[in-house]
Write an enzyme that holds these catalytic residues in place. Structure first.
Site, PDB file in Angstrom:
ATOM      1  N   ASP A 182      -3.311   5.679  -0.679  1.00 44.52           N
ATOM      2  CA  ASP A 182      -4.291   5.337   0.354  1.00 44.52           C
ATOM      3  C   ASP A 182      -5.535   4.710  -0.275  1.00 44.52           C
ATOM      4  O   ASP A 182      -5.922   5.067  -1.385  1.00 44.52           O
ATOM      5  CB  ASP A 182      -4.671   6.614   1.122  1.00 44.52           C
ATOM      6  CG  ASP A 182      -5.328   6.301   2.461  1.00 44.52           C
ATOM      7  OD1 ASP A 182      -5.404   5.116   2.837  1.00 44.52           O
ATOM      8  OD2 ASP A 182      -5.782   7.251   3.126  1.00 44.52           O
ATOM      9  N   GLY A 208      -7.330  -0.860   1.540  1.00 46.59           N
ATOM     10  CA  GLY A 208      -8.226  -1.621   2.424  1.00 46.59           C
ATOM     11  C   GLY A 208      -9.673  -1.444   2.003  1.00 46.59           C
ATOM     12  O   GLY A 208     -10.434  -2.421   1.869  1.00 46.59           O
ATOM     13  N   ASN A 219       2.374   2.261  10.743  1.00 45.02           N
ATOM     14  CA  ASN A 219       1.767   1.039  10.181  1.00 45.02           C
ATOM     15  C   ASN A 219       2.210  -0.244  10.893  1.00 45.02           C
ATOM     16  O   ASN A 219       1.556  -1.284  10.766  1.00 45.02           O
ATOM     17  CB  ASN A 219       2.073   0.912   8.680  1.00 45.02           C
ATOM     18  CG  ASN A 219       1.277   1.864   7.819  1.00 45.02           C
ATOM     19  OD1 ASN A 219       1.708   2.259   6.731  1.00 45.02           O
ATOM     20  ND2 ASN A 219       0.094   2.268   8.276  1.00 45.02           N
ATOM     21  N   ARG A 255      -0.527  -2.073  12.861  1.00 39.20           N
ATOM     22  CA  ARG A 255      -1.665  -2.785  12.235  1.00 39.20           C
ATOM     23  C   ARG A 255      -1.654  -4.259  12.675  1.00 39.20           C
ATOM     24  O   ARG A 255      -0.635  -4.747  13.181  1.00 39.20           O
ATOM     25  CB  ARG A 255      -1.542  -2.698  10.711  1.00 39.20           C
ATOM     26  CG  ARG A 255      -1.780  -1.286  10.245  1.00 39.20           C
ATOM     27  CD  ARG A 255      -2.067  -1.229   8.774  1.00 39.20           C
ATOM     28  NE  ARG A 255      -2.458   0.143   8.460  1.00 39.20           N
ATOM     29  CZ  ARG A 255      -3.050   0.518   7.352  1.00 39.20           C
ATOM     30  NH1 ARG A 255      -3.321  -0.353   6.427  1.00 39.20           N
ATOM     31  NH2 ARG A 255      -3.380   1.780   7.143  1.00 39.20           N
ATOM     32  N   SER A 268      -0.289  12.919   7.150  1.00 38.80           N
ATOM     33  CA  SER A 268       0.126  11.674   7.809  1.00 38.80           C
ATOM     34  C   SER A 268       1.643  11.522   7.970  1.00 38.80           C
ATOM     35  O   SER A 268       2.198  10.468   7.648  1.00 38.80           O
ATOM     36  CB  SER A 268      -0.440  10.469   7.049  1.00 38.80           C
ATOM     37  OG  SER A 268      -1.839  10.545   6.989  1.00 38.80           O
TER      38      SER A 268
HETATM   39  C1  FPP Z   1      -2.742   2.553   2.695  1.00 41.43           C
HETATM   40  O1  FPP Z   1      -4.027   2.028   2.409  1.00 41.43           O
HETATM   41  C2  FPP Z   1      -1.727   1.710   2.104  1.00 41.43           C
HETATM   42  C3  FPP Z   1      -0.714   1.106   2.781  1.00 41.43           C
HETATM   43  C4  FPP Z   1      -0.534   1.236   4.222  1.00 41.43           C
HETATM   44  C5  FPP Z   1       0.235   0.217   2.094  1.00 41.43           C
HETATM   45  C6  FPP Z   1       0.696   0.670   0.749  1.00 41.43           C
HETATM   46  C7  FPP Z   1       1.184  -0.498   0.051  1.00 41.43           C
HETATM   47  C8  FPP Z   1       0.996  -0.788  -1.217  1.00 41.43           C
HETATM   48  C9  FPP Z   1       0.384   0.106  -2.215  1.00 41.43           C
HETATM   49  C10 FPP Z   1       1.415  -2.135  -1.628  1.00 41.43           C
HETATM   50  C11 FPP Z   1       2.391  -2.224  -2.699  1.00 41.43           C
HETATM   51  C12 FPP Z   1       3.602  -1.413  -2.553  1.00 41.43           C
HETATM   52  C13 FPP Z   1       4.777  -1.819  -3.030  1.00 41.43           C
HETATM   53  C14 FPP Z   1       5.913  -0.886  -3.015  1.00 41.43           C
HETATM   54  C15 FPP Z   1       4.986  -3.166  -3.558  1.00 41.43           C
HETATM   55  P1  FPP Z   1      -4.914   1.507   3.589  1.00 41.43           P
HETATM   56  O2  FPP Z   1      -4.565   0.094   3.840  1.00 41.43           O
HETATM   57  O3  FPP Z   1      -4.741   2.410   4.779  1.00 41.43           O
HETATM   58  O4  FPP Z   1      -6.342   1.635   3.002  1.00 41.43           O
HETATM   59  P2  FPP Z   1      -7.668   2.002   3.793  1.00 41.43           P
HETATM   60  O5  FPP Z   1      -7.498   3.396   4.335  1.00 41.43           O
HETATM   61  O6  FPP Z   1      -8.718   1.940   2.744  1.00 41.43           O
HETATM   62  O7  FPP Z   1      -7.867   0.973   4.865  1.00 41.43           O
END
Ligand code: FPP
Length: 251
Positions: free
Chosen positions: A24, A27, A72, A75, A201
């Site tokens: 996590d 973003g 997700n 989004r 989650s």
């Molecule tokens: C959560 O952070 C992350 C995700 C929903 C996507 C996870 C994906 C990766 C780490 C990309 C690479 C993975 C592979 C297997 C190539 P968030 O977007 O919710 O972050 P935030 O809470 O700060 O907005």
């Protein structure tokens, strides 16, 4: 003795066999730099490499990463399609190195939700990494949600009961575990969540009944080797009781 455990100051005897991670903070990592969220996801993919390499080096046999949840899909379209592109690139660019390093790729979740092109890439990489010796299993949870997983397991078992293949009175925990996507792996010993959030989650709800938890404020793209080693050292100091008393465990 594993040379990497010595190098990283880890006690080989107290390593988890299975680590599950909620990645996590991509973003927020991007936002802090005034970049697009997708740049954060790309940086997150580098952290995936770092963590996978460390597991392989020190001998953590199972690593399960929450890369895309059933929720997700809600989004913004641009973020969802950017993530799909990233998964595609990952499956193409990492296939050879996974084969070479004896890492078997596994994917859990609603695979049929993905485009035929992505599904084909997933199946090809899964097949390619199935051959030969398996040193480590890297599982990506994609379009994964634990309630969905449990629901499909219940459906499967109910169908077997309805067709008299099984006796409903004989349904036990083992049968349920074997009906989940994770049927061929041990339960996670350690669950890590990055970015200072304290939630599960909808991740591996059945499987984490006795797991240890490690939360860190570090955002996922910054969760590299040093951070992971800290989590493993912390885990090594835990006393896992599985419902027993500390005195019982000493015997
Ligand atoms: C959560 O952070 C992350 C995700 C929903 C996507 C996870 C994906 C990766 C780490 C990309 C690479 C993975 C592979 C297997 C190539 P968030 O977007 O919710 O972050 P935030 O809470 O700060 O907005």
């Amino acid at each position: 003795m594993n040379e990497y455990c010595i190098k990283y100051g880890l006690n080989e005897e107290r390593l988890p066999q299975h680590v599950a991670i909620i990645m996590d903070g991509n973003g927020r990592w991007a936002k802090k730099r005034l970049w697009n969220r997708l740049v954060g996801h790309r940086a997150g993919a580098d952290a995936v490499d770092a963590v996978t390499t460390l597991c392989r080096e020190i001998g953590v046999k199972y690593l399960t990463l929450y890369a895309f949840s059933t929720e997700n899909w809600n989004r913004p379209e641009s973020e969802v399609s950017g993530l799909m592109e990233l998964f595609k690139e990952f499956l193409i660019s990492k296939r050879n190195v996974l084969v070479e390093k004896n890492v078997r790729l596994n994917i859990i979740g609603e695979k049929d939700k993905f485009s035929p092109e992505l599904l084909k890439l997933m199946n090809e990489t899964i097949e390619a990494t199935k051959q030969g010796e398996t040193k480590m299993v890297l599982t990506l949870a994609l379009s994964y949600g634990s309630r969905q997983e449990i629901t499909q397991a219940v459906r499967k078992i109910a169908q077997k009961a309805a067709s008299h293949e099984i006796d409903p009175g004989k349904i036990d925990e083992k049968m349920i575990s074997e009906s989940l996507y994770t049927f061929d792996m041990p339960d996670p010993d350690l669950v890590i969540r990055t970015s200072g959030e304290y939630r599960i989650s909808n991740y591996l709800l059945w499987q984490i009944a006795y797991s240890e938890f490690y939360f860190t404020d570090t955002l996922w793209p910054d969760f590299k080797k040093e951070e992971f080693i800290k989590a493993l050292q912390d885990y090594a100091g835990r006393e896992r009781r599985f419902g027993k008393t500390g005195d019982q465990l000493k015997k």
